[in-house]
Every structure is written in structure tokens, then in C-alpha cells.
Design a protein around this motif. Structure first.
Motif, mmCIF file in Angstrom:
data_model
loop_
_atom_site.group_PDB
_atom_site.id
_atom_site.type_symbol
_atom_site.label_atom_id
_atom_site.label_comp_id
_atom_site.label_asym_id
_atom_site.label_seq_id
_atom_site.Cartn_x
_atom_site.Cartn_y
_atom_site.Cartn_z
ATOM 1 N N GLY A 1 0.804 -1.229 0.000
ATOM 2 C CA GLY A 1 0.000 0.000 0.000
ATOM 3 C C GLY A 1 0.832 1.271 0.000
ATOM 4 O O GLY A 1 0.294 2.380 -0.021
ATOM 5 N N ASP A 2 2.154 1.123 -0.014
ATOM 6 C CA ASP A 2 3.034 2.288 0.069
ATOM 7 C C ASP A 2 3.312 2.875 -1.316
ATOM 8 O O ASP A 2 3.181 2.196 -2.333
ATOM 9 C CB ASP A 2 4.372 1.897 0.732
ATOM 10 C CG ASP A 2 5.048 0.733 0.009
ATOM 11 O OD1 ASP A 2 4.346 -0.229 -0.361
ATOM 12 O OD2 ASP A 2 6.272 0.800 -0.204
ATOM 13 N N GLU A 3 3.681 4.148 -1.311
ATOM 14 C CA GLU A 3 4.259 4.842 -2.465
ATOM 15 C C GLU A 3 3.458 4.645 -3.760
ATOM 16 O O GLU A 3 3.999 4.227 -4.783
ATOM 17 C CB GLU A 3 5.711 4.377 -2.661
ATOM 18 C CG GLU A 3 6.574 4.703 -1.460
ATOM 19 C CD GLU A 3 8.032 4.281 -1.615
ATOM 20 O OE1 GLU A 3 8.904 5.061 -1.211
ATOM 21 O OE2 GLU A 3 8.302 3.176 -2.138
ATOM 22 N N VAL A 4 2.176 4.959 -3.666
ATOM 23 C CA VAL A 4 1.342 4.865 -4.873
ATOM 24 C C VAL A 4 1.366 6.225 -5.565
ATOM 25 O O VAL A 4 0.971 7.229 -4.972
ATOM 26 C CB VAL A 4 -0.112 4.494 -4.508
ATOM 27 C CG1 VAL A 4 -0.942 4.342 -5.785
ATOM 28 C CG2 VAL A 4 -0.141 3.216 -3.682
ATOM 29 N N GLY B 1 -0.802 -2.936 6.421
ATOM 30 C CA GLY B 1 -0.232 -2.200 5.296
ATOM 31 C C GLY B 1 0.611 -1.038 5.799
ATOM 32 O O GLY B 1 0.467 -0.593 6.943
ATOM 33 N N TRP B 2 1.513 -0.589 4.957
ATOM 34 C CA TRP B 2 2.338 0.584 5.287
ATOM 35 C C TRP B 2 1.432 1.790 5.512
ATOM 36 O O TRP B 2 0.310 1.854 4.982
ATOM 37 C CB TRP B 2 3.328 0.869 4.158
ATOM 38 C CG TRP B 2 4.272 -0.275 3.905
ATOM 39 C CD1 TRP B 2 4.242 -1.140 2.855
ATOM 40 C CD2 TRP B 2 5.385 -0.673 4.724
ATOM 41 N NE1 TRP B 2 5.261 -2.069 2.961
ATOM 42 C CE2 TRP B 2 5.977 -1.805 4.096
ATOM 43 C CE3 TRP B 2 5.928 -0.202 5.909
ATOM 44 C CZ2 TRP B 2 7.094 -2.456 4.627
ATOM 45 C CZ3 TRP B 2 7.041 -0.855 6.435
ATOM 46 C CH2 TRP B 2 7.610 -1.957 5.801
ATOM 47 N N ASN B 3 1.918 2.793 6.252
ATOM 48 C CA ASN B 3 0.981 3.788 6.768
ATOM 49 C C ASN B 3 0.400 4.755 5.738
ATOM 50 O O ASN B 3 -0.472 5.554 6.075
ATOM 51 C CB ASN B 3 1.535 4.532 7.985
ATOM 52 C CG ASN B 3 2.749 5.391 7.743
ATOM 53 O OD1 ASN B 3 3.759 4.914 7.250
ATOM 54 N ND2 ASN B 3 2.670 6.656 8.101
ATOM 55 N N THR C 1 15.103 2.201 11.543
ATOM 56 C CA THR C 1 15.010 0.736 11.389
ATOM 57 C C THR C 1 15.275 0.222 9.969
ATOM 58 O O THR C 1 15.100 -0.979 9.727
ATOM 59 C CB THR C 1 13.616 0.222 11.819
ATOM 60 O OG1 THR C 1 12.638 0.665 10.857
ATOM 61 C CG2 THR C 1 13.227 0.689 13.201
ATOM 62 N N TYR C 2 15.659 1.090 9.038
ATOM 63 C CA TYR C 2 15.880 0.605 7.668
ATOM 64 C C TYR C 2 17.307 0.090 7.520
ATOM 65 O O TYR C 2 18.281 0.836 7.555
ATOM 66 C CB TYR C 2 15.579 1.726 6.656
ATOM 67 C CG TYR C 2 14.115 1.749 6.231
ATOM 68 C CD1 TYR C 2 13.119 1.265 7.083
ATOM 69 C CD2 TYR C 2 13.724 2.243 4.992
ATOM 70 C CE1 TYR C 2 11.779 1.271 6.707
ATOM 71 C CE2 TYR C 2 12.385 2.258 4.604
ATOM 72 C CZ TYR C 2 11.426 1.766 5.468
ATOM 73 O OH TYR C 2 10.101 1.776 5.099
ATOM 74 N N LEU C 3 17.409 -1.218 7.323
ATOM 75 C CA LEU C 3 18.728 -1.842 7.267
ATOM 76 C C LEU C 3 19.474 -1.540 5.973
ATOM 77 O O LEU C 3 20.688 -1.765 5.890
ATOM 78 C CB LEU C 3 18.586 -3.354 7.450
ATOM 79 C CG LEU C 3 18.270 -3.796 8.896
ATOM 80 C CD1 LEU C 3 17.629 -5.175 8.922
ATOM 81 C CD2 LEU C 3 19.532 -3.767 9.751
#
Ligand code: ACM
Length: 532
Positions: free
Chosen positions: A324-327, A374-376, A433-435
């Protein structure tokens, strides 16, 4: 016993207590409570492990750990009896602490008790870390550990939409997660650059969508390509094997199938899925693409229904992640079919259409017994500069209650607003938190300092934060070596952050404890990134 004998016995006992220094446990993640007693439990060279049949899996794992860690061949004794290590299910042990356990090593033997097999395995993981070799003998400092997690959701995400890594790599990651008591493997299996799940009803998803001709290299926007074909996918049999491997380690797999955006690989396979209707190739360019599902088309909704059916048949966990992200909304805004659909359903903005679509998927999943995550972006809030205010203004659709909102972008006010509306949240705030981010931007200490619970929440609201995820995004991570450098050692910091209450965290102590993991990873052939 005469009282004088009793007194001298106590004195001897007390004296010996004072002579024996305590060797504190170095366990990651830090347990909730450890009560030490002087002295050691000595394990036999072939320790006997007793357990009830319900714990055969945990006993076998303990046996394999003792073999790999210490070259010790433990004897399994199903059904109980005299033993050096006893595993015991007991519903009265920490009854309100799922996954908790008590490790009792004061009586000359080791006993691990828990109210669930997951708790037993957590106790086994602690035991592995506290066994020490002294003069060729295995010993455990005497202590009672009473331990349980701060958060129920302690996730690691692997993005294989970008680069396919394969079964053995995933199994190793699951092993490392289990060692660190992490319990959710969030598997990002579809994206613009690759579709990695065999779907029997739609074979082109993997015949076409799992492969690309070339990949962008160096950095986002470089427009430099390696010219090499890349691809791969998991058959449903492969996936079931991995689900089983994870389940044995009490790790739930949450599959992510991206919709309505990050869908170019699917659209390249079946162009009618897309809003533009154009035939595209699986892109090798990284970054956010324009292709987006035509959510106004009943055939596209049928496709999603049938794909989710097959995915659900593989993954038994209760949660289904829909991305659901970055649409990017351009294609929707330019499509007469989408505009007519919006008018019909009284949807004023593309963000509102996305929430409406997301709720349809949520209902579809609920009928199949799954909870959507889903992503926020799925809340309809504006998160990106490529969205205009008009795209996201006045969203009246309410996201379905019961949805888990996966927070990754936006400020603390946004996460608080989401919690105030009653949604459960997993916090994967990207700056912490992004590795895939460099060690310059997220050094160990910053990773360790992450607190998934934002300030200023009531106790009730705090309980809406299920936990945290750390995310290994895959763009520009073509090899296992490049992945390992990013994942380790930060994985341990996120594991302790998920398990150990914030009040019990201590960065210096964590660094001291890390040495044994650094050594273990080295032995396993894993090259880590920098510790500091
Ligand atoms: C994301 O990083 N696109 C969730």
C-alpha cells in the motif's frame, strides 16, 4: 541433625558462597530478571534431555544446538525421567506472558518451564548462550532466569522483490532470528522489479514477472545498468518448506503482496492489470514507479482475490501484508474508468480511492480469516512530496478497524493520530530501522536506541504498539554478502529493542555481550558491518 553440626554446615556453605564469584550471563536479548546463586551446574559430556512428546521439536532443536555450538551429543529422553536438562510445559508459568519462560539452573540440573512451546524454545536459546566451556567441561552459572518479551511483534523484513536470494539464505536468516528470539519474518515477495511467488492460476507472474533484463546499479537515479538478467522465484512447495522451517522456530511468516502500487512486475506479466493498459517490461530501474493496478476493473479485483487465496493457502499466519506504500496517483487521475468509478462511489480524491480499495481488500481477507496490514499510506494521510495536497485532502473513508498500520514515514503526531483512532501499529520508522541505510545514518547505537513507543501515550495507547520491524530493503543489495554487511550486527540491536523493556536496556552492556555473537557469525561465514 545436632544444631552445632547444622551451624557448621551453614558456615561452610556461606563461606563457599563468598569464595565463588558470580559469572554474569551475557544473553542477547537481555532477559527481564536474573537471580544468581554462587556455583555452577556441571553438564555431563552426553547430557540427557527429558521432555514430553509435545516438546519433541524443541528438544530436537536443543540437541542440534548443543551439537553445533559445543560438539556435544545430547541424549533425548521423551516422556521425562532423570535428566540433566528438563523441558516442561506448565500453564501456571508466567500465564499472562506469551513466549515467556523460566530457566532454573540452581539445583544442579537445568529446568526450562513455559506455558507454550514457543516459551520453551526461548528458554533453550537462553541456555545456549549461558553454557560455558571450562577445562573441557560444560558449565552453567547457577541462576534463575524469569523472562518474557516487551513486545509481541519482533520482526525482520526481507525484500526479495528487488533481488532474489533463495531458500538457503532465508533459512539462515530464520535461524539467526530464532537465536535472537525474533518472531515475525515479514517477507516482501512482490515489487516492481520482481514477482517471487508461484501462483498456479496466473503462471506468467513468475514466467515473466520474476525476471528482468538489467538492474540499475550504484544508487537511486544513477540510470546506470548492469546489463545482466536477474530473477528467480519460489515454488509453492519451496514456500511450504520454509513456512514449516519457520514454524519449528516459532517464527510466523507475514507475506507481503504489494497493491495497488509497486505492481509493475505483475502488470508486465498481465497488462490488463494496469491502469494504463500498456505492455511494459519488468523494470530494472529502482525507485517509485507509475504503474498501478486498475482497481475499478472487477477482473483485477478477481485476480487479487484468487492470488490472495493461493498465498493464504501457503502461509497459515493470521496477518496478510498488502503493502500500500508509495502509490503514484497520476495514472488513476488520467483514467476515465477510474474517474467514473470514483464518481460512482463518491470518492473525491485518489487517496480516498486508495483507502476504499484497501478496505475492499481488508473485507476480502477478513472473509478468508486474515487480518490486513499495510504501510501507513493506507490511512490516506499525505506522506510524499509527489502527492499534491489535493490528492489527499478531506479523506472521508475510514480505514477498516482491525487493520494493522505499519508505520514507516511521517512524524510522531501521525503515529499518535493512528493510535488514537484505535489501530494497532507496528513501528518501523525508517530513520531508525531501515537496514538498507548506511552505518553513517544508522550506526549501532542509533539502532539500539530506537523506542517503538512514541512519547506521550496513555497505557492503553501504548498497548496498541505491537512492536517493531527492521527492514532489509533490496535495491542495490545484489548479493548475500552485501546483505549480511547491512543486517549484522544491527539485527541484534533490534532484537534486544523488541524483547527487552526500555528501562532494562543498556548500550554498553549490549556491546560487551555482542562479542559472542560476532564470533558466532564469523564462524558461520557471515561478514558483519561495523559495530560502532
Ligand atoms: C517503504 O519503505 N516504501 C515502505
Amino acid at each position: 541433625m545436632k544444631s552445632s553440626i547444622l551451624i557448621s554446615f551453614c558456615l561452610v556453605f556461606l563461606c563457599s558462597c563468598q569464595e565463588l564469584p558470580i559469572e554474569e550471563y551475557a544473553v542477547i536479548p537481555q532477559p527481564a530478571e536474573i537471580a544468581y546463586t554462587p556455583g555452577f551446574v556441571k553438564l555431563k559430556s552426553q547430557p540427557v534431555v527429558a521432555y514430553p512428546s509435545e516438546l519433541a521439536n524443541e528438544a530436537q532443536l536443543l540437541q542440534s544446538y548443543l551439537s553445533s555450538d559445543f560438539s556435544v551429543g545430547a541424549v533425548l529422553n521423551e516422556g521425562g525421567g532423570k535428566a540433566d536438562i528438563t523441558l516442561q510445559l506448565d500453564p501456571t508459568v508466567l500465564p499472562d506472558k506469551k513466549e515467556g519462560y523460566v530457566l532454573d539452573a540452581i539445583s544442579g540440573k537445568v529446568m526450562i518451564k513455559a506455558n507454550s512451546p514457543a516459551g520453551i524454545l526461548n528458554g533453550v536459546q537462553t541456555l545456549r548462550q549461558v553454557i560455558k566451556e571450562k577445562d573441557g567441561k560444560l558449565m552453567v552459572q547457577k541462576a534463575i532466569v524469569t523472562d518474557y518479551p516487551a513486545f509481541s511483534w519482533r520482526a525482520f523484513m526481507l525484500d526479495e522483490g528487488r533481488y532474489f536470494k533463495g531458500k538457503e539464505v532465508v533459512k539462515q536468516l530464520l535461524d539467526e532470528m530464532a537465536d535472537l528470539k525474533m518472531n515475525v519474518f515479514h517477507w516482501h515477495l512482490t515489487n516492481d522489479q520482481g514477482w517471487r511467488i508461484e501462483i498456479k492460476k496466473y503462471p506468467k507472474l513468475t514466467e515473466i514477472g520474476a525476471f528482468r533484463d538489467s538492474s540499475e546499479i550504484n544508487h537511486f537515479g544513477s540510470d546506470v545498468y548492469d546489463g545482466k538478467r536477474h530473477g528467480g522465484f519460489y515454488t509453492q512447495e519451496d514456500l511450504k518448506e520454509i513456512v514449516d522451517y519457520a514454524a519449528k522456530r516459532h517464527i510466523t511468516i507475514v507475506p507481503e503482496v504489494s497493491m495497488p502500487g509497486h505492481a509493475s512486475a505483475a502488470i508486465a506479466s498481465y497488462p490488463w492489470l494496469g491502469t494504463s493498459g500498456k505492455q511494459i517490461k519488468v523494470p530494472g530501474k529502482f525507485g517509485v514507479h507509475y504503474e498501478v493496478f486498475n482497481v475499478a476493473d472487477p477482473d483485477v479485483m478477481k485476480f487479487l482475490d484468487e492470488v490472495t487465496d493461493e498465498v493464504i493457502a501457503i502461509f497459515p499466519g493470521s496477518v496478510f501484508h498488502i503493502g500500500g506504500d508509495e502509490v503514484k496517483y497520476d495514472q488513476w487521475k488520467n483514467s476515465p474508468a477510474i474517474r467514473a468509478y470514483m464518481t460512482k462511489h463518491n470518492l473525491k480524491t485518489p487517496a480516498e480511492l486508495q483507502v476504499y480499495f484497501t478496505n475492499e481488500i481488508s473485507n476480502m481477507l477478513a472473509v478468508k480469516g486474515k487480518r490486513m496490514m499495510g504501510w501507513n499510506e493506507i490511512t490516506g494521510d499525505k506522506l510524499h512530496e509527489y502527492q499534491s495536497d489535493a490528492d489527499t485532502e478531506g479523506v472521508k473513508q475510514e480505514l477498516a478497524s482491525g487493520t494493522i498500520v505499519h508505520f514507516w514515514k511521517g512524524d510522531t503526531a501521525l503515529i499518535r493520530k493512528t493510535i488514537e483512532k484505535g489501530y494497532d501499529v507496528v513501528n518501523s520508522y525508517h530513520e531508525y530501522t531501515y537496514l538498507d541505510y548506511s552505518y553513517e545514518s544508522i550506526p549501532m547505537e542509533k539502532a539500539y536506541s530506537f523506542n517503538p513507543v512514541p512519547e506521550g501515550l496513555t497505557d492503553d495507547q501504548k498497548s496498541k504498539v505491537l512492536g517493531l520491524g527492521c527492514q532489509m530493503w533490496g535495491e542495490f543489495i545484489p548479493t548475500v554478502e552485501s546483505m549480511n554487511l547491512k543486517v549484522y550486527p544491527r539485527l541484534a540491536a533490534y532484537a534486544e529493542t523488541g524483547w527487552t523493556d526500555a528501562s532494562n536496556k543498556d548500550y554498553q552492556r549490549f556491546l560487551d555481550k555482542l562479542n559472542s555473537f560476532l564470533q558466532k557469525w564469523k564462524t558461520e561465514g557471515i561478514t558483519c558491518g561495523p559495530v560502532q
